[in-house]
Each structure stands twice: as C-alpha cells, then as structure tokens.
Design an enzyme around this catalytic site. Structure first.
Site, PDB file in Angstrom:
ATOM      1  N   ARG A 113      63.057  -4.438  39.420  1.00 41.26           N
ATOM      2  CA  ARG A 113      62.761  -4.781  37.989  1.00 41.26           C
ATOM      3  C   ARG A 113      62.755  -5.936  38.082  1.00 41.26           C
ATOM      4  O   ARG A 113      61.825  -6.401  37.125  1.00 41.26           O
ATOM      5  CB  ARG A 113      64.020  -3.958  37.054  1.00 41.26           C
ATOM      6  CG  ARG A 113      64.283  -4.630  35.877  1.00 41.26           C
ATOM      7  CD  ARG A 113      65.707  -4.227  35.254  1.00 41.26           C
ATOM      8  NE  ARG A 113      66.715  -4.823  35.814  1.00 41.26           N
ATOM      9  CZ  ARG A 113      66.979  -5.835  36.008  1.00 41.26           C
ATOM     10  NH1 ARG A 113      66.533  -6.740  35.138  1.00 41.26           N
ATOM     11  NH2 ARG A 113      68.171  -6.236  36.780  1.00 41.26           N
ATOM     12  N   CYS A 152      66.333   3.390  40.017  1.00 40.58           N
ATOM     13  CA  CYS A 152      66.341   2.147  40.862  1.00 40.58           C
ATOM     14  C   CYS A 152      65.122   2.039  41.623  1.00 40.58           C
ATOM     15  O   CYS A 152      64.721   1.152  42.296  1.00 40.58           O
ATOM     16  CB  CYS A 152      67.640   1.979  41.546  1.00 40.58           C
ATOM     17  SG  CYS A 152      67.854   2.799  42.937  1.00 40.58           S
ATOM     18  N   ARG A 165      69.929  -7.768  50.654  1.00 44.65           N
ATOM     19  CA  ARG A 165      70.906  -6.918  50.516  1.00 44.65           C
ATOM     20  C   ARG A 165      72.216  -7.416  50.795  1.00 44.65           C
ATOM     21  O   ARG A 165      72.520  -8.421  51.306  1.00 44.65           O
ATOM     22  CB  ARG A 165      70.833  -5.415  51.343  1.00 44.65           C
ATOM     23  CG  ARG A 165      69.556  -4.619  50.757  1.00 44.65           C
ATOM     24  CD  ARG A 165      70.047  -3.884  49.242  1.00 44.65           C
ATOM     25  NE  ARG A 165      70.968  -2.889  49.702  1.00 44.65           N
ATOM     26  CZ  ARG A 165      72.063  -2.648  49.484  1.00 44.65           C
ATOM     27  NH1 ARG A 165      72.845  -3.261  48.712  1.00 44.65           N
ATOM     28  NH2 ARG A 165      72.873  -1.757  49.898  1.00 44.65           N
TER      29      ARG A 165
END
Length: 321
Positions: free
Chosen positions: A109, A221, A127
């Site tokens: 996004r 997601c 991450r």
C-alpha cells in the site's frame, strides 16, 4: 487503562510471539496467511489461558474465527504513516532526497502510493520489528529512509525519530491503522462488559467503515488498499482507494453518511450484534449500521469502476515476485 477502571481487579500480562513476529526475512504480502499476528493469541484465548488479547487492529482480519469478537477499540493514535530518515538525511523530506534514493517498506500500500508520488525514488522491502528496522536504517547505508506507522513509533517512545508525517494526500493509511483492539471470547459476557468501557465511539465508527470497505473488496496485506476516515459534526467521511503495485493504475473515491443517532437502551437478542467483527454495545447501533453501509457502498462504487481487475492483477503480480 483497565487497572485504572477496575482497581480492585488483578491483571496479569502474558507476553506471546506470533508467526508474523518470527518470520522476519519475508515480506508480509508474500506469506499469504491472514492471521499472521493473531492465530497463536486466539489459540490461547480459546484454551482459556488468557481472557483477552490486545492487537493492532490493522492485523485483525475483517472476519474473525467463530467464537471471537473485538470487545473494545481504543481511542486511535495518529493513523498516518511517518518517514524515518537515515541520520545523514536528517532534516530532509522525501521530495528533497537525491534521485534513486532507496526507501524501505514492506507494505504494498505504501509503496504503490509513494512510487506514483515520488517516481525518482526506489522502494525496497524491509522486514523486522521496529527495533530491527531502525537498526538496519541507522547502521547500514542500504536505505535513505524507511516508512513506518506513526502510532507504533509514538507507542514505543520514538516519536522524535519522525522526520516527516505523510498527509492523506501523500499516502492514505491502512484499514484500522493507529487503533488498538481487544479481542475476547464472544460468549464471555463478564469480560465483554468489562472491556467495553475502553471503546472510543468515534474510533469504532471510523474503523467499522474502513473494515467494511476492506471486506467488500476482499482485500488484505497482499493487495494495495488504503483509506482515510474522519468524523465531523455527526458526519462520517470515508475515502477509499485501490492501486496497482506500481501505483500507475488507481481508483479513489470519497463518500459520507450521517452517524448522528442517539444511544438506545434495548436489551434483547440483537444486543451483542457484531459489525465486521466488532461488538460495541455502548455505541448507537444505528450509527454502527450506517458506518458499515458506508464502507460497503464505497467499495461497491470502486468495484463498479474496475477495482476488482486492479486488485486481481496486483495479487497475481505479487504472487509472481
């Protein structure tokens, strides 16, 4: 908060790790598991090892497993995204970074919106928990900046690291971002009544609309879906958008509805009705219904304009990466 409300009760905190906490080398959008940050907690709840679990609302799927409900949505922190810069770029903004600067984010996004807004920059996955990501930024030269939720930084006491807040014009946020949710057993009336005191009515209505929007789109997601919800003078405004992975294709619309309804004290079979997984008896039921309808109608509008195609292509491309 519960200790302040119920000083005579003893609350024990049980720290737990989830699958999402443990898998730190793969982008969340690639793992393909809807309950990455919730399954282990819900298992403990089901086994009566704990009585309530606290989540970031954005980690909770729009459909919860049977027997569970969100018994409280706490007052929302700032839901916007924030830019944290490498120390050498302190004082800059994204628009002032040199061309080809690398920005870290594992969110499809964020990347989709910012690629369109800042085509001169490059975006790469990063991450790890907040500590890990900040360490990767500060101690290496791989990233010029990283994008994180402002709420998470504030809760950790690292608000001073925020170099730039991204306005909704720059980057719409994730469904439920900035809000904490308390999940409980749906039939545990005593616990449900206790945690319901934590509900913030405005946050509940905004998040119901956002979650209904996401659910109607069948988002998650693994696709770029973004929102912005505001409540003013009894009117709930919801902006929702879908994006291709590179941000070149998008649909964005805004709708509004009135949520100015009085609280009605009605005891009966509909007393514990859920709206996209949320049980909020102390928020007017008609207002919750209006918020949910707003989310569904906005998603339906985008679907009528081709959102399903944009998201299905995004999902296929993400799976192929």
């Amino acid at each position: 908060m519960l200790r302040e409300l119920y000083p005579d009760l003893r609350f024990e905190i049980v720290a737990m790790s989830t699958t999402g906490d443990k898998i730190l080398d793969t982008a969340l959008s690639k793992i393909g598991e809807k309950s990455l940050f919730t399954k282990e907690l819900e298992n403990a709840l089901e086994r009566n090892e704990v009585d309530l679990v606290v989540h970031s609302l954005k980690d909770l799927p729009t459909s919860l497993p049977p027997g569970f409900t969100i018994g409280a949505v706490c007052k929302r922190e700032n839901p916007l995204d924030a830019v944290v810069f490498h120390p050498k770029n302190c004082g800059k903004t994204l628009s002032l970074l040199p061309e080809k600067s690398v920005i870290g984010t594992s969110s499809l996004r964020r990347a989709a919106q910012l690629k369109k807004k800042f085509p001169q920059l490059e975006f790469r996955d990063i991450r790890g928990n907040l500590n890990t990501r900040l360490k990767k930024l500060d101690e290496k030269e791989d990233f010029s900046a990283i994008i994180l939720a402002a709420a998470g930084l504030k809760r950790m006491g690292w608000e001073n690291r925020i170099g730039q807040l991204l306005s909704p014009e720059d980057c719409l946020y994730a469904v439920g971002q900035g809000a904490l949710a308390v999940e409980v057993r749906a039939k545990d009336q005593e616990i449900l009544n206790m945690v319901s005191a934590l509900h913030d009515a405005d946050t509940v209505l905004c998040c119901i609309a956002e979650r209904a929007f996401m659910k109607r789109l069948e988002g998650g997601c693994s696709v770029p879906v973004a929102v912005n919800a505001t409540l003013k003078d009894g009117q709930l405004y919801l902006t929702g958008a879908v994006y291709s992975l590179d941000g070149s294709d998008s649909l964005k619309e805004t709708m509004q509805t009135s949520v100015n309804y009085p609280q009605q004290n009605e005891d009966g079979p509909n007393d514990d009705v859920q709206h996209v997984g949320i049980t909020a008896k102390n928020v007017p039921g008609q207002a919750q219904e209006a918020a949910e309808s707003l989310g569904v109608e906005l998603a339906s509008l985008l679907l009528s304009k081709g959102a399903k195609h944009i998201l299905s292509v995004a999902r296929q491309l993400n799976d192929a990466r």
